[in-house]
Write a protein that holds these residues in place. Sequence first.
Motif: not given
Length: 352
Positions: A121-130, A286-302
């Motif tokens: 569930f990755n939407f809540h990892e978007i920084m604006a949502w945080q 920044a520079g990611q080819p897909d907007g889903r990667i950064a939120p998913a990376s924060r979930l992966a880190a947890k």
Amino acid sequence: MIRIGIVGVNYGRTVLLPAFRADARCEVVALAGSDESRTAEHAQAVNVRKAYGDWRALIEDDGVDAVAIATVPSLQTQIALAALAAGKPVFAEKPMASTLDEARTMLDAADASGLPTGIDFNFHEIMAWQRAKAMLDEGAIGKLRHVTVHWHVENYAIQNRMRNWKTLRDDGGGVLGNFISHCFHYLEWFVGPLSGLQARVGGLPGDDALDTTVAMALQYASGSLASLSMSCASFRGSGHCIEFYGEDGTLVLDNRTADYMRGFQLSHAKRPGELTPVPVEDPADAGQPDGRIAPASRLAAKFIDCLASKPRYKPNAAPGFAAGFRVQRLIDAAQRSNREGRFVDVAPGDLK
């Protein structure tokens, strides 16, 4: 180094692979797909050492410590159960399963194993949502009155009248599994537990088998109400907007772009003022080819946080299988409400 194997070479390769690679504590060592030669080509292209044409071989590989799944819901249960039985933590996709019973089986197996789990569930990892969540918790709008969700887009599957899990309810998908699963998770993440709902689900003219549109009224355990209007069949739709109305102000998350993750603008109004933009940046995007990667990376880190504490695993990553099961219960309630034409109560703390 924690060795990750990914089952699924579409979303798994384009989003989960770079998301896990963003964490230096782990390495993606294997991919599994349904076609061995095609999977081998993908693995070579993204510099992953091992490729399997059967997910069972990946799970049996002693060189894989944990499994990330990016498959259709109907396959996810058996893959997750096999991985847990092999002693391997699981990071799964949403929705958790095709049915509530399957989701319950997954949760029971995870609880019995004591292994960490995660759900994408990755939407809540978007920084604006945080930032929005922090502002709500800080009382930026005072006591909550109500919440509205308006999400209208036309996705690729509907544009092309595709008949797959994203459009068909019988495979654990359709609009409830593909989109509303996210809504259920974030509505509770933002505000607290829901206590009931009434839902109507519709399809396309002349083709009701394709689930595309939902209208829903929901109630929080706190007594506040929420309304939700969602369709993935909205040509030139207005996008994704969530509005929080309180006694003292209003908070709005609004994305008018075609990118599901990027483009959210946060605005706040404190009575008696006007809505004012709240600037939020996400350097990881920044520079990611897909907007889903950064939120998913924060979930992966947890998820990796939990795995890194082996042999005494930390408390489960959030969201884990308990959150996935909770969403599955809400999906089941929406399905029953649609069938029976009535309001369905859902106990706020009911996980079983």
